[in-house]
Scaffold this motif. Structure first.
Motif, PDB file in Angstrom:
ATOM      1  N   ALA A 167       0.787  -1.096   0.025  1.00  0.00           N
ATOM      2  CA  ALA A 167       0.100  -0.096   0.066  1.00  0.00           C
ATOM      3  C   ALA A 167       0.903   1.345   0.072  1.00  0.00           C
ATOM      4  O   ALA A 167       1.661   1.705  -0.838  1.00  0.00           O
ATOM      5  CB  ALA A 167      -1.074  -0.032   1.184  1.00  0.00           C
ATOM      6  N   HIS A 168       0.967   2.023   1.181  1.00  0.00           N
ATOM      7  CA  HIS A 168       1.771   3.185   1.284  1.00  0.00           C
ATOM      8  C   HIS A 168       3.281   2.667   1.291  1.00  0.00           C
ATOM      9  O   HIS A 168       3.933   3.295   0.622  1.00  0.00           O
ATOM     10  CB  HIS A 168       1.369   3.852   2.747  1.00  0.00           C
ATOM     11  CG  HIS A 168       2.534   5.077   2.976  1.00  0.00           C
ATOM     12  ND1 HIS A 168       2.598   6.246   2.111  1.00  0.00           N
ATOM     13  CD2 HIS A 168       3.375   5.137   3.904  1.00  0.00           C
ATOM     14  CE1 HIS A 168       3.506   6.800   2.575  1.00  0.00           C
ATOM     15  NE2 HIS A 168       4.030   6.517   3.678  1.00  0.00           N
ATOM     16  N   SER A 169       3.508   1.339   1.772  1.00  0.00           N
ATOM     17  CA  SER A 169       4.966   0.865   1.821  1.00  0.00           C
ATOM     18  C   SER A 169       4.592  -0.580   1.766  1.00  0.00           C
ATOM     19  O   SER A 169       3.367  -1.160   1.518  1.00  0.00           O
ATOM     20  CB  SER A 169       5.412   1.061   3.082  1.00  0.00           C
ATOM     21  OG  SER A 169       5.121   0.644   4.078  1.00  0.00           O
ATOM     22  N   ASP A 170       5.815  -1.291   1.821  1.00  0.00           N
ATOM     23  CA  ASP A 170       5.458  -2.966   2.087  1.00  0.00           C
ATOM     24  C   ASP A 170       5.605  -3.195   3.518  1.00  0.00           C
ATOM     25  O   ASP A 170       5.620  -4.592   3.649  1.00  0.00           O
ATOM     26  CB  ASP A 170       6.503  -3.603   0.955  1.00  0.00           C
ATOM     27  CG  ASP A 170       7.870  -3.140   1.475  1.00  0.00           C
ATOM     28  OD1 ASP A 170       8.071  -2.451   2.467  1.00  0.00           O
ATOM     29  OD2 ASP A 170       8.854  -3.743   0.896  1.00  0.00           O
ATOM     30  N   THR A 171       5.627  -2.364   4.480  1.00  0.00           N
ATOM     31  CA  THR A 171       5.583  -2.771   5.774  1.00  0.00           C
ATOM     32  C   THR A 171       4.494  -2.311   6.601  1.00  0.00           C
ATOM     33  O   THR A 171       4.355  -2.043   7.832  1.00  0.00           O
ATOM     34  CB  THR A 171       6.811  -2.424   6.676  1.00  0.00           C
ATOM     35  OG1 THR A 171       7.025  -1.088   6.275  1.00  0.00           O
ATOM     36  CG2 THR A 171       8.061  -3.053   5.689  1.00  0.00           C
ATOM     37  N   PHE A 184      -6.198   3.156  13.951  1.00  0.00           N
ATOM     38  CA  PHE A 184      -4.782   3.951  13.558  1.00  0.00           C
ATOM     39  C   PHE A 184      -4.358   3.450  12.342  1.00  0.00           C
ATOM     40  O   PHE A 184      -4.041   2.356  12.134  1.00  0.00           O
ATOM     41  CB  PHE A 184      -4.035   3.496  14.883  1.00  0.00           C
ATOM     42  CG  PHE A 184      -4.221   4.218  16.043  1.00  0.00           C
ATOM     43  CD1 PHE A 184      -3.688   5.509  16.185  1.00  0.00           C
ATOM     44  CD2 PHE A 184      -4.885   3.710  17.078  1.00  0.00           C
ATOM     45  CE1 PHE A 184      -4.193   6.125  17.439  1.00  0.00           C
ATOM     46  CE2 PHE A 184      -5.321   4.236  18.273  1.00  0.00           C
ATOM     47  CZ  PHE A 184      -5.313   5.406  18.336  1.00  0.00           C
ATOM     48  N   ALA A 185      -4.530   4.265  11.313  1.00  0.00           N
ATOM     49  CA  ALA A 185      -4.100   4.083   9.824  1.00  0.00           C
ATOM     50  C   ALA A 185      -2.704   4.422   9.495  1.00  0.00           C
ATOM     51  O   ALA A 185      -2.552   3.941   8.523  1.00  0.00           O
ATOM     52  CB  ALA A 185      -5.282   4.605   8.858  1.00  0.00           C
ATOM     53  N   GLY A 186      -1.812   4.702  10.279  1.00  0.00           N
ATOM     54  CA  GLY A 186      -0.784   5.256   9.961  1.00  0.00           C
ATOM     55  C   GLY A 186      -0.529   6.275   8.551  1.00  0.00           C
ATOM     56  O   GLY A 186      -1.576   6.691   8.431  1.00  0.00           O
ATOM     57  N   ASP A 187       0.204   6.126   7.826  1.00  0.00           N
ATOM     58  CA  ASP A 187       0.255   7.067   6.645  1.00  0.00           C
ATOM     59  C   ASP A 187      -0.595   6.437   5.247  1.00  0.00           C
ATOM     60  O   ASP A 187      -0.426   6.968   4.126  1.00  0.00           O
ATOM     61  CB  ASP A 187       1.814   7.238   6.040  1.00  0.00           C
ATOM     62  CG  ASP A 187       2.455   8.014   7.178  1.00  0.00           C
ATOM     63  OD1 ASP A 187       1.959   8.318   8.067  1.00  0.00           O
ATOM     64  OD2 ASP A 187       3.569   8.425   6.813  1.00  0.00           O
ATOM     65  N   LEU A 188      -1.228   5.241   5.596  1.00  0.00           N
ATOM     66  CA  LEU A 188      -2.258   4.909   4.601  1.00  0.00           C
ATOM     67  C   LEU A 188      -3.133   6.192   4.212  1.00  0.00           C
ATOM     68  O   LEU A 188      -3.871   6.316   3.220  1.00  0.00           O
ATOM     69  CB  LEU A 188      -3.173   3.638   5.055  1.00  0.00           C
ATOM     70  CG  LEU A 188      -2.417   2.340   5.151  1.00  0.00           C
ATOM     71  CD1 LEU A 188      -3.297   1.361   5.900  1.00  0.00           C
ATOM     72  CD2 LEU A 188      -1.746   1.982   3.790  1.00  0.00           C
TER      73      LEU A 188
END
Length: 318
Positions: A167-171, A184-188
């Motif tokens: 998605a935004h990253s692979d982690t 809590f979605a992080g940088d998604l």
């Protein structure tokens, strides 16, 4: 174990503009001035979960100090993904369980590279003190790996740590608090700034967000910006899907890059980054089949031409 940040760094205090937001019972969001960042705290009966830790060791100590104003319970830490601003502050939290997607070796490798790049960037901007802070920050990799989904019992409350996929990253990892309706979605998701497509996966990203919103959380906490509601998150998921659609149409020749840049829901710069990322992820076309080398020609067989004689037979002759 409980870590006494006051004894270790009594002079560390949070910036006056940093503040807490109470989003649900015993669920807090810490809003930071630096990078407009949003960190999280979920408190159970036996321990608490710290969600991301900030951009450097000093920021981590300030955050840990602020948490101790809320609770003295032992903590565990969760990284929403491997970008430096979400985990470089962890040295302030001492020995604890640290949950993440991706192993420790991966985090150390990408973290060391990010630390050098960021320090150099600060120095180019004339921010020498910030460069020194990040250069001397000790990197603390995760020690508990999340694959799939894990229910973490905080005592009287279970949170779900969920691997996202590409998605935004692979982690990417999200933290669900089902009893409070908080994601809590992080940088998604980002509130107040466009999403970052550097290192992202534009085609998979919107699909991942749609799936994560399927339980319809009441509060969605982005990695940067203020918390918002489910409908705000759905609107951003639609915009992410529009970017993915336009990237696909550019790749197929239905749209020009100029048309995509002009009609991007996030503006020109994020659209250009998404297009560039899609090109980088597209495998090169297969090579043209090799033309076989010309084989030596053997002479054709000879053509025999028979002479035809026109003759008649006199049957009266014996």
């Amino acid at each position: 174990m409980t870590f006494d940040v006051f004894a270790l760094r009594p002079h560390i205090i949070a910036r006056m503009s940093d503040r807490w937001i109470d989003v649900a019972p015993r669920v807090w969001v810490r809003r930071l001035e630096e990078l407009d960042q949003t960190l999280g705290l979920v408190i159970g009966d036996d321990c608490c979960l710290v969600i991301d830790t900030g951009i450097n060791a000093e920021a981590g100590f300030a955050y840990a100090t602020a948490i101790r104003e809320k609770t003295d319970l032992p903590w565990q830490v969760a990284y929403t993904h491997d970008h430096f601003d979400h985990w470089f502050g962890t040295s302030a939290f001492g020995e604890s369980a640290i949950w993440a997607v991706g192993d420790g070796a991966h985090y150390l490798r990408v973290g060391d590279e990010a630390r050098k790049i960021r320090a150099a960037s600060y120095r180019r901007e004339g921010r020498e003190e910030e460069a020194r802070r990040i250069a001397r920050t000790k990197l603390v990799p995760p020690n508990c790996r999340v694959s799939g989904a894990i229910g973490l019992n905080l005592g009287g409350r279970t949170v779900v740590l969920r691997q996202v996929g590409l998605a935004h990253s692979d982690t990417d990892m999200v933290i669900e608090v089902p009893d409070a309706g908080v994601l809590f979605a992080g940088d998604l998701l980002e509130n107040g700034a466009p999403p970052s497509y550097d290192g992202a996966f534009p085609y998979e990203w919107p699909q991942a967000v749609e799936y994560l919103l399927s339980w319809k959380p009441s509060v969605v906490v982005p990695g940067h910006g203020d918390p918002a509601d489910y409908w705000w998150a759905r609107a951003q998921a639609r915009d992410l899907a529009e970017v993915a659609r336009m990237c696909g149409e550019v790749a197929q020749g239905f749209l020009t890059e100029e048309e995509a840049l002009a009609h991007s829901p996030f503006g020109e710069a994020p659209m250009r980054a998404a297009l560039d990322r899609c090109k980088a992820l597209t495998p090169p076309p297969p090579p043209e089949p090799a033309v076989p080398a010309a084989q030596p020609q053997t002479p054709p067989p000879p053509v025999i031409v028979y002479d035809v004689f026109d003759y008649s037979v006199d049957l009266t002759q014996r």
